[in-house]
Design a protein around this motif. Structure first.
Motif, short mmCIF file in Angstrom:
data_model
loop_
_atom_site.label_atom_id
_atom_site.label_comp_id
_atom_site.label_asym_id
_atom_site.label_seq_id
_atom_site.Cartn_x
_atom_site.Cartn_y
_atom_site.Cartn_z
N LEU A 1 -6.26 -7.41 -5.46
CA LEU A 1 -6.28 -6.98 -4.07
C LEU A 1 -6.05 -8.18 -3.17
O LEU A 1 -6.42 -9.30 -3.49
CB LEU A 1 -7.61 -6.31 -3.71
CG LEU A 1 -7.90 -4.99 -4.40
CD1 LEU A 1 -9.28 -4.48 -3.99
CD2 LEU A 1 -6.85 -3.95 -4.06
N TRP B 1 -3.56 5.97 4.21
CA TRP B 1 -3.19 4.75 3.49
C TRP B 1 -4.07 4.62 2.24
O TRP B 1 -5.28 4.87 2.30
CB TRP B 1 -3.42 3.52 4.36
CG TRP B 1 -2.50 3.41 5.52
CD1 TRP B 1 -2.63 4.00 6.74
CD2 TRP B 1 -1.29 2.66 5.57
NE1 TRP B 1 -1.58 3.65 7.55
CE2 TRP B 1 -0.74 2.83 6.86
CE3 TRP B 1 -0.61 1.84 4.66
CZ2 TRP B 1 0.44 2.22 7.26
CZ3 TRP B 1 0.56 1.23 5.05
CH2 TRP B 1 1.08 1.42 6.34
N ASN C 1 -4.44 2.38 -1.86
CA ASN C 1 -3.98 1.34 -2.78
C ASN C 1 -3.61 1.94 -4.13
O ASN C 1 -3.96 3.09 -4.44
CB ASN C 1 -5.07 0.28 -2.98
CG ASN C 1 -5.24 -0.58 -1.76
OD1 ASN C 1 -4.30 -0.85 -1.04
ND2 ASN C 1 -6.46 -1.02 -1.53
N ARG D 1 0.87 -1.18 0.00
CA ARG D 1 0.00 0.00 0.00
C ARG D 1 0.89 1.22 0.00
O ARG D 1 2.08 1.13 0.25
CB ARG D 1 -0.89 0.04 1.24
CG ARG D 1 -1.92 -1.08 1.28
CD ARG D 1 -2.90 -0.89 2.38
NE ARG D 1 -3.98 -0.05 1.82
CZ ARG D 1 -4.95 0.47 2.55
NH1 ARG D 1 -5.00 0.27 3.84
NH2 ARG D 1 -5.88 1.20 1.99
N GLY E 1 -7.06 -8.61 0.49
CA GLY E 1 -7.72 -7.96 1.62
C GLY E 1 -7.72 -6.46 1.36
O GLY E 1 -8.10 -6.01 0.29
N PRO E 2 -7.22 -5.66 2.30
CA PRO E 2 -7.20 -4.21 2.11
C PRO E 2 -6.00 -3.71 1.31
O PRO E 2 -5.85 -2.52 1.09
CB PRO E 2 -7.12 -3.68 3.55
CG PRO E 2 -6.36 -4.75 4.27
CD PRO E 2 -6.82 -6.05 3.64
N ASN E 3 -5.14 -4.61 0.83
CA ASN E 3 -3.89 -4.23 0.18
C ASN E 3 -3.94 -4.48 -1.33
O ASN E 3 -4.66 -5.33 -1.81
CB ASN E 3 -2.72 -5.05 0.77
CG ASN E 3 -2.66 -4.94 2.26
OD1 ASN E 3 -2.75 -3.86 2.82
ND2 ASN E 3 -2.51 -6.07 2.92
#
Length: 91
Positions: A82, A73, A75, A65, A84-86
């Motif tokens: 992706l 933060w 992306n 990220r 997860g959140p990354n």
């Protein structure tokens, strides 16, 4: 945006962002630098965009990220994968 340059035993990945979006300093953090901010800080290039190049093993996959000022933060929208959140990049 990411640019990849294949070398004999590694891949050089250049992380590129516009000059001022988001404003202030930005670093790329990921599993390749133990998620440590400031290790790979983007610097201004001649074309005005900001960039940093990281050498990674070829044929590998990494979560990452960007971290901007103010604990913001985000992306890389140019990478479709992706984790997860990354964001996830493949060399």
């Amino acid at each position: 945006m990411l640019e990849r340059t294949l070398r004999k035993d590694r891949t050089e990945v250049t992380f590129i962002l516009p000059a001022d979006i988001p404003p202030g300093p930005v670093s790329v953090v990921g599993d390749f630098n133990d998620w440590r901010p400031g290790v790979h800080t983007l610097t201004t290039r001649e074309d005005g965009r900001r960039a940093v190049t990281v050498e990674l093993p070829s044929e590998s996959s990494h979560a990452f990220r960007y971290l901007a000022a103010g604990d913001y933060w985000f992306n890389d929208d140019t990478e479709g994968d992706l984790d997860g959140p990354n964001s996830r990049l493949h060399t």
